[in-house]
Every structure is written in C-alpha cells, then in structure tokens.
Design an enzyme around this catalytic site. Structure first.
Site, PDB file in Angstrom:
ATOM      1  N   ILE A 253     -21.107 -31.316  51.043  1.00 44.30           N
ATOM      2  CA  ILE A 253     -22.596 -31.346  50.351  1.00 44.30           C
ATOM      3  C   ILE A 253     -23.121 -32.478  49.859  1.00 44.30           C
ATOM      4  CG2 ILE A 253     -24.308 -29.826  49.171  1.00 44.30           C
ATOM      5  CD1 ILE A 253     -22.407 -27.536  49.077  1.00 44.30           C
TER       6      ILE A 253
ATOM      7  N   TYR B 209     -11.464 -20.383  39.411  1.00 39.39           N
ATOM      8  CA  TYR B 209     -12.525 -21.033  39.681  1.00 39.39           C
ATOM      9  C   TYR B 209     -13.958 -20.515  39.545  1.00 39.39           C
ATOM     10  CZ  TYR B 209     -15.878 -23.317  43.089  1.00 39.39           C
ATOM     11  OH  TYR B 209     -17.026 -23.914  43.775  1.00 39.39           O
TER      12      TYR B 209
END
Ligand code: UDP
Length: 322
Positions: free
Chosen positions: A12, A146
């Site tokens: 990204i 995470y």
C-alpha cells in the site's frame, strides 16, 4: 508538500508514494524492507528511501523534522507472519508506532495511522461500524496479537489528539488488494492467482464459506490522501474498504475462471495452515457511511477488475512473488 511514508516500500505504501509524487509532493520513505521491496519505489522520482526501522528513534526524528505530514503505514502484518513471529509483531507495531507518534508530536506534524479491520476481532455483526464493540480471542492464540497491537496504536493516536492536540486520523483498512501485494505472508488473492497460473492446487482454508470484501488499492490510496488533506478532521477513525462481499470458496472459483486455470481447488483445515487452535474471522465487511460523509469516498473497482490487474501483473512477471 513534504510527506514521510513509513512502510513506503510495501504494497500500500508504494502505491501511496506514487500518488503523492504524481501530485508533486516530495516523499521520504522509512522502510526496513522486511516485507517491503525497494523495487516497489526505485523508479519513482522525488522519493528518498531510508532503509531503517521505526524503532530507530533518531532516524524517525530526523525524518519527521524534514516533512509536513506523516503517513504511518509501517507494521508487521500478514496472518502467516504474525503467527510465525509474534514478538516481532508486538514490538514493531507498538513500540514503532509509539516512536513515530512521539516524534510527530514533538514537531507538530499531522499523522495518518494505518490500522486494520482486524481490530473488530471475531464479532459476528453483518457490517462493522467504527464505534462497535470489539471481540478478541484468547491471548494464547498469536493471531490476536496483531489486532491488539494495532488497537493499542489506535488508543495511542487518539490519546495524542486528546491530550496533546496532535492533529491526525486513523484508518481501518479492510482487505486491501492489487498489484504488488505478495502472498508470502498469507494474503489470499496473490496466493490464489499464483497457484492458478502455475497449475498448482488452490488452497481454501476451512470450509470456504468465510467471506471478505476486497478493496482495490487504487481506490483506497486516494482516500488516505483526502483524509490527510482534511486538516479539520482530527481524532477520528474511518473504515476504508469495499462492500462487495465474496466467500473464499467463490473467490477460488472466480480466480480459476479468470485465469483459465485447471488448478484443483482443495480444502485445507485451519490447523494445518496456521497451527493448532487457529481462529479465523467468519465475515468481515465495513460500514462506509462515515468516510462517505467525510470525503465522498466510493470504491469503484470491481473484484473482476481487481483480479484482472493482479493476474496481468503476475503473468508479466512470474518470478514476482517467489
Ligand atoms: N485463505 C485461504 N487460503 C490461503 C490464504 C488465505 O483460504 O491460501 C483465507 C483465510 O483463511 C481468510 C481469507 O482467505 O479466511 C482472507 O485471508 P487473508 O490472509 O488474505 O486476509 P484476512 O482477512 O485473514 O486478514
């Protein structure tokens, strides 16, 4: 404008750098190249890449001082990597973000934090809204480290706004996909496309009825830039993604069809893929009302178009995702 993009050599991040350069910005990238690739940005003019970690406070300080705004995308991510390397995940994602926020605050630089739809956890809601409750699994399961590390990042960014008036916003990205994404750390689309093009089995984990909404990176990146530009929006969290839902079983079939592949589609138990006790999210879809109202965001690219782009890239460069 001068921008720092942490994680700018990643999937990204590199698309974001490209968009910023296209509109004339000067871009600094901080990336440790752990999952990012220098090749992703080497051809971009106007980008300076520093290969180092967000844990290196002096480097972070020097870079933040140079720029007007900070896009903080650097993180350890990808289900496979998170499960394999939980310490690295937690330390990079929490301490790295702490460091970047501290320096952004020192120099009063507006900051966009990239967070994730994982923070919603295993909630079974139809769509996730930004202020929904979150449901996390046991701390024995590394997968949730995470989500928890990114949730701490969000808390911290919000706290910096509330306590120190550090300008900025947080985005929760929902399954962003497109060219340059690697399947090495678990991401499903590059894995399926690569397997299909090689005639290897396409591995669907679990019963294949879990669903996701895949958003095109080319739709997501302009939203990040637009939110950064809206300096009047602060201390807010926005979902960014697509609402076009598909099950992973259907995705496997669509990839086979669009590639014309004869790969078999095989079912693999989660335990075999990610180790014992792994928990997946059944469904994950964003409510986009908030970001629509703020910047008029509307994802445009269909899954068919996204897959065509990924397939074309892997056909051009079969060694890309080794
Ligand atoms: N998945 C799969 N086969 C693969 C990789 C992933 O069936 O080779 C599944 C995974 O279990 C999940 C979905 O595809 O249900 C999306 O996985 P990904 O890691 O891309 O993103 P997540 O939504 O888990 O963050």
């Amino acid at each position: 404008m001068k921008a720092l993009v942490t994680g700018g050599a990643g999937f990204i991040g590199s698309h974001l750098c490209e968009a910023l350069v296209r509109r004339g910005d000067t871009v600094f990238v901080l990336d440790d190249l752990s999952t990012g690739r220098f090749e992703n940005i080497e051809r971009l003019e106007g980008v300076t890449c520093v290969v180092d970690s967000t844990l290196n406070q002096e480097i972070v300080r020097d870079l933040v001082r140079e720029v007007d705004v900070v896009f903080h995308l650097a993180a350890t991510l990808g289900v496979q990597l998170v499960v394999d390397e939980p310490i690295r995940t937690i330390v990079n994602n929490i301490r790295g973000t702490e460091t970047v926020l501290e320096e952004a605050c020192r120099y009063r630089r507006r900051l966009l934090l990239a967070s994730t739809s994982e923070v919603y956890g295993k909630s079974d809601r139809e769509v996730f809204r930004e202020d929904d409750d979150r449901i996390m699994g046991s701390t024995h399961l590394s997968r949730w480290s995470y989500a928890e590390s990114k949730a701490i990042d969000e808390f911290l960014a919000l706290a910096y706004w509330r306590s120190k008036r550090l300008s900025g916003v947080t985005v929760r990205l929902f399954n962003t996909v497109g060219p340059r994404q690697t399947g090495r750390y678990g991401m499903v689309i590059p894995r399926f496309v690569r397997a299909a093009l090689r005639g290897e089995p396409i591995t669907v984990y679990g019963d294949g009825k879990q669903s996701r909404c895949f958003a095109y990176v080319g739709d997501v990146v302009p939203a990040l830039v637009a939110l950064m530009d809206r300096k009047d929006i602060n201390g807010e969290i926005f979902n960014v993604g697509s609402t076009q839902r598909i099950t992973i079983g259907e995705l496997a079939e669509q990839v086979t069809k669009q590639t014309g592949s004869r790969s078999p589609i095989v079912s693999v138990p989660y335990d075999e893929a990610y180790g014992p006790g792994y928990e997946d999210m059944r469904h994950r879809a964003p409510c986009l009302d908030k970001i629509r109202a703020a910047i008029g965001y509307e994802p445009k690219t269909t899954l068919t178009e996204i897959l065509d782009a990924v397939i074309a890239e892997m056909r051009r460069d079969p060694l890309l995702d080794q």
